[in-house]
Design a protein around this motif. Sequence first.
Motif, short mmCIF file in Angstrom:
data_model
loop_
_atom_site.label_atom_id
_atom_site.label_comp_id
_atom_site.label_asym_id
_atom_site.label_seq_id
_atom_site.Cartn_x
_atom_site.Cartn_y
_atom_site.Cartn_z
N UNK A 1 0.83 -1.20 0.00
CA UNK A 1 0.00 0.00 0.00
C UNK A 1 0.86 1.25 0.00
N UNK A 2 0.23 2.33 -0.41
CA UNK A 2 0.87 3.65 -0.40
C UNK A 2 0.16 4.44 0.70
N UNK A 3 0.91 4.92 1.71
CA UNK A 3 0.23 5.60 2.83
C UNK A 3 -0.56 6.82 2.37
N UNK A 4 -1.77 6.93 2.89
CA UNK A 4 -2.65 8.09 2.63
C UNK A 4 -3.15 8.59 3.98
N UNK A 5 -3.35 9.91 4.13
CA UNK A 5 -3.81 10.44 5.42
C UNK A 5 -5.32 10.26 5.58
N UNK A 6 -5.74 9.06 5.99
CA UNK A 6 -7.17 8.72 6.04
C UNK A 6 -7.86 9.25 7.30
N UNK A 7 -7.11 9.37 8.39
CA UNK A 7 -7.68 9.68 9.71
C UNK A 7 -6.64 10.46 10.49
N UNK A 8 -7.00 11.50 11.15
CA UNK A 8 -6.12 12.21 12.11
C UNK A 8 -4.98 13.01 11.48
N UNK A 9 -4.70 12.82 10.19
CA UNK A 9 -3.59 13.54 9.55
C UNK A 9 -4.07 14.26 8.29
N UNK A 10 -3.34 15.33 7.92
CA UNK A 10 -3.68 16.03 6.67
C UNK A 10 -2.50 16.13 5.73
#
Length: 131
Positions: free
Chosen positions: A89-98
């Motif tokens: 996977x490629x990290x995405x800011x799904x929760x808590x991060x922008x």
Amino acid sequence: MTERVVVAGAVYDGGRLLAARRSAPAELAGRWELPGGKLEPGERPEDGLVRELREELGVETEVLARIPGSWPLKPGYVLQVWTVRLVSGEPRPLEDHDALRWLGPDETGAVDWLEQDRPAVAEAARLLREH
Ligand code: DCM
């Protein structure tokens, strides 16, 4: 009272370390951290960390080793950190991060880390450099 543990990951991929910018709560928003979160009661730290990184970033990871130390957060909470390998996977800011950034070993000073994360970030950068 027993302390609750917040687990966080020094996530490595391609010789770089992942930094995540918090979007909440207001007093932490805009500061950078090693992504993670609170362990559930009875949960193994390694399992909780894999769960948190899946929820927050949408990635699968493998926990490698504990970075020695335990850092106080708000009263009743301590931070513990593990090195983690990105598996898929490629990290995405799904929760808590922008925002997310990959930092090379000599770039880790480029973002404004939360104070409590700094000792673990320094050690994570040292381990990266040794590689
Ligand atoms: N926290 C921290 N450093 C991290 C991860 C989390 O200081 N690398 C803190 C922020 C919150 C608490 O732990 O006060 C719980 O995190 P979360 O809101 O992500 O569950």
